[in-house]
Design a protein around this motif. Structure first.
Motif, PDB file in Angstrom:
ATOM      1  N   LEU A  95       0.755  -1.226   0.137  1.00  0.00           N
ATOM      2  CA  LEU A  95       0.096   0.074  -0.139  1.00  0.00           C
ATOM      3  C   LEU A  95       0.856   1.320   0.162  1.00  0.00           C
ATOM      4  O   LEU A  95       0.422   2.362  -0.073  1.00  0.00           O
ATOM      5  CB  LEU A  95      -0.968   0.020   1.275  1.00  0.00           C
ATOM      6  N   ASN A  96       2.086   1.282   0.147  1.00  0.00           N
ATOM      7  CA  ASN A  96       2.947   2.288   0.531  1.00  0.00           C
ATOM      8  C   ASN A  96       2.331   3.074   1.550  1.00  0.00           C
ATOM      9  O   ASN A  96       2.229   4.417   1.444  1.00  0.00           O
ATOM     10  CB  ASN A  96       3.201   3.176  -0.922  1.00  0.00           C
ATOM     11  N   ALA A  97       2.203   2.454   2.653  1.00  0.00           N
ATOM     12  CA  ALA A  97       1.624   3.070   3.677  1.00  0.00           C
ATOM     13  C   ALA A  97       2.087   2.597   4.847  1.00  0.00           C
ATOM     14  O   ALA A  97       3.049   1.599   5.058  1.00  0.00           O
ATOM     15  CB  ALA A  97      -0.089   2.891   3.748  1.00  0.00           C
ATOM     16  N   PHE A  98       1.560   3.090   6.063  1.00  0.00           N
ATOM     17  CA  PHE A  98       2.201   2.565   7.314  1.00  0.00           C
ATOM     18  C   PHE A  98       1.194   2.497   8.345  1.00  0.00           C
ATOM     19  O   PHE A  98       0.296   3.114   8.450  1.00  0.00           O
ATOM     20  CB  PHE A  98       3.089   3.986   7.740  1.00  0.00           C
ATOM     21  N   ILE A  99       1.627   1.473   9.333  1.00  0.00           N
ATOM     22  CA  ILE A  99       0.604   1.408  10.513  1.00  0.00           C
ATOM     23  C   ILE A  99       1.483   1.315  11.777  1.00  0.00           C
ATOM     24  O   ILE A  99       2.731   0.897  11.856  1.00  0.00           O
ATOM     25  CB  ILE A  99      -0.213   0.167  10.541  1.00  0.00           C
ATOM     26  N   GLY A 100       1.033   1.650  12.770  1.00  0.00           N
ATOM     27  CA  GLY A 100       1.611   1.555  14.177  1.00  0.00           C
ATOM     28  C   GLY A 100       1.821  -0.074  14.552  1.00  0.00           C
ATOM     29  O   GLY A 100       0.923  -0.818  14.133  1.00  0.00           O
TER      30      GLY A 100
ATOM     31  N   GLU B  85      -2.992  -9.356 -14.436  1.00  0.00           N
ATOM     32  CA  GLU B  85      -4.288  -9.845 -14.312  1.00  0.00           C
ATOM     33  C   GLU B  85      -4.264 -11.432 -14.960  1.00  0.00           C
ATOM     34  O   GLU B  85      -4.871 -12.251 -14.423  1.00  0.00           O
ATOM     35  CB  GLU B  85      -5.112  -9.037 -15.521  1.00  0.00           C
ATOM     36  N   GLN B  86      -3.703 -11.811 -16.106  1.00  0.00           N
ATOM     37  CA  GLN B  86      -3.603 -12.967 -16.614  1.00  0.00           C
ATOM     38  C   GLN B  86      -2.788 -13.982 -15.766  1.00  0.00           C
ATOM     39  O   GLN B  86      -2.359 -14.995 -16.298  1.00  0.00           O
ATOM     40  CB  GLN B  86      -3.033 -12.917 -17.923  1.00  0.00           C
ATOM     41  N   GLY B  87      -2.060 -13.687 -14.714  1.00  0.00           N
ATOM     42  CA  GLY B  87      -1.065 -14.151 -13.743  1.00  0.00           C
ATOM     43  C   GLY B  87       0.273 -14.690 -14.331  1.00  0.00           C
ATOM     44  O   GLY B  87       0.790 -15.781 -14.136  1.00  0.00           O
ATOM     45  N   LEU B  88       0.736 -13.861 -15.500  1.00  0.00           N
ATOM     46  CA  LEU B  88       2.024 -14.215 -16.268  1.00  0.00           C
ATOM     47  C   LEU B  88       3.077 -13.513 -15.620  1.00  0.00           C
ATOM     48  O   LEU B  88       4.129 -13.954 -15.866  1.00  0.00           O
ATOM     49  CB  LEU B  88       1.724 -13.903 -17.597  1.00  0.00           C
ATOM     50  N   ILE B  89       2.787 -12.660 -14.849  1.00  0.00           N
ATOM     51  CA  ILE B  89       3.967 -11.966 -13.940  1.00  0.00           C
ATOM     52  C   ILE B  89       3.379 -11.667 -12.615  1.00  0.00           C
ATOM     53  O   ILE B  89       2.157 -11.749 -12.216  1.00  0.00           O
ATOM     54  CB  ILE B  89       4.449 -10.642 -14.685  1.00  0.00           C
ATOM     55  N   HIS B  90       4.396 -11.395 -11.832  1.00  0.00           N
ATOM     56  CA  HIS B  90       3.841 -10.956 -10.382  1.00  0.00           C
ATOM     57  C   HIS B  90       4.549  -9.586 -10.180  1.00  0.00           C
ATOM     58  O   HIS B  90       5.743  -9.164 -10.581  1.00  0.00           O
ATOM     59  CB  HIS B  90       4.671 -12.008  -9.334  1.00  0.00           C
ATOM     60  N   ARG B  91       3.831  -8.976  -9.271  1.00  0.00           N
ATOM     61  CA  ARG B  91       4.509  -7.650  -8.849  1.00  0.00           C
ATOM     62  C   ARG B  91       5.111  -7.858  -7.476  1.00  0.00           C
ATOM     63  O   ARG B  91       4.362  -8.665  -6.716  1.00  0.00           O
ATOM     64  CB  ARG B  91       3.530  -6.646  -8.715  1.00  0.00           C
ATOM     65  N   VAL B  92       6.316  -7.407  -7.500  1.00  0.00           N
ATOM     66  CA  VAL B  92       6.936  -7.572  -6.095  1.00  0.00           C
ATOM     67  C   VAL B  92       6.843  -6.053  -5.322  1.00  0.00           C
ATOM     68  O   VAL B  92       7.371  -4.910  -5.703  1.00  0.00           O
ATOM     69  CB  VAL B  92       8.511  -7.719  -6.190  1.00  0.00           C
ATOM     70  N   GLU B  93       5.790  -6.404  -4.467  1.00  0.00           N
ATOM     71  CA  GLU B  93       5.291  -5.039  -3.678  1.00  0.00           C
ATOM     72  C   GLU B  93       6.546  -4.309  -3.079  1.00  0.00           C
ATOM     73  O   GLU B  93       6.550  -3.061  -2.946  1.00  0.00           O
ATOM     74  CB  GLU B  93       4.294  -5.439  -2.679  1.00  0.00           C
TER      75      GLU B  93
END
Ligand code: ZN
Ligand code: ZN
Ligand code: ZN
Ligand code: ZN
Lengths: 166, 166
Positions: A95-100, B85-93
């Motif tokens: 989320l690019n966010a923060f929590i306690g 959406e198609q599950g062909l790649i992943h986002r690394v958060e």
DNA sequence: CTACCATACGTAATACTATAACGTTTCATC
DNA sequence: GATGAAACGTTATAGTATTACGTATGGTAG
């Protein structure tokens, strides 16, 4: 209408207690460690604890500006860096966010349950998950530095509310 | 010097096979689903698969520009949205970056082992972890939409290299 | 055929997130 | 009272992502 059957630990609680407990703990920890919980850092921590929702850096900045006109991005990010280093808050990567941080024992062996509807984040200790995960990581011969388990979905409170509307 | 004892599945492999397998699978999946793996989408997927390192959107954009001068941020982000959406790649958060999906069966029950040194990302299925985690989530009365388990550390290959230098 | 619609893409602008760089203040220490 | 470290002020810039609107294309209903 009250939600008497919601099961989340976040429902129907005295949030002032959360805040004061968090701030007291933070003050205590910083004294013990000999690090400075300066007024800015203290205020940012307080702002983060205004709710259990994940909060964005620039939203914090806007709110900090209300009481401190000169606040800039660096003001917030420095405070956030400090609070993260000290384990007093968590960054929610997705989320690019923060929590306690509400790890009962500040061991930070937690997973985050992130509600996509109300945006509250519940931190759960999940000892068993961490055990099995540690084993899996070991099997991969991977040297662990840090881990983030972020679960998105609908919290029990929001689910109950949606149910009531039907 | 070759690393003959490294244990990661990413070591010493024929990466051309990874790429062609991924692209073949993608083409197949898109035909079955009746969605369009357009030339742009195909090229972006190919660029992502150039290595097992997580790659950033604007790095992809720079590389796409080399063969497609008119490419803009939206060009990349649209392709990325489709591929996710198609599950062909992943986002690394935790990196704001992307990797090709290598779930053997595209069930996406995976955890990501992210090496902080070489930046390669290994996707592991970790069935047991997912089982225990699912149980934990259920206990919290939380309705799961998606989950991300991102582990940072040092991969076995990098660890072995560091060991060799001593 | 052609009017219509959905999908994909072109293009420009803007919003949002985060860091770098350098100067100043403060305070403890020597 | 010089030195040095930590915190903060301030400006600029870098990096990430979305919005908005216009155009092209191809399939389909009338
Ligand atoms: Zn509370
Ligand atoms: Zn909720
Ligand atoms: Zn490969
Ligand atoms: Zn590595």
């Amino acid at each position: 209408m009250t939600i008497s059957f919601a099961s989340s630990q976040l429902s129907e609680h005295d949030h002032k207690k959360c805040v004061s407990a968090a701030l007291d703990t933070a003050e205590h920890i910083c004294i013990i460690r000999g690090v400075q919980l300066t007024p800015i850092r203290h205020k940012v921590l307080e702002l983060i604890w205004e709710s259990h929702k994940a909060v964005k850096a620039y939203d914090l900045l806007d709110r900090l500006k209300l009481i401190m006109e000169a606040a800039k991005p660096a003001t917030i990010y420095r405070a956030l860096d400090f609070l993260i280093e000290q384990g007093l808050i968590h960054r929610v990567e997705s989320l690019n966010a923060f929590i306690g941080c509400s790890c009962s024992d500040h061991q930070h062996e937690q997973l985050l349950l992130i509600c996509n509807r109300c945006h509250e984040v519940e931190e759960r200790s999940a000892v068993k998950v961490m055990e099995v995960l540690a084993h899996e990581i070991e099997q991969a011969n991977f040297i662990l530095h840090s881990k983030a388990i972020e679960i998105h979905g609908i919290c029990s409170k929001c689910d109950a509310q949606a149910g009531n509307k039907n």
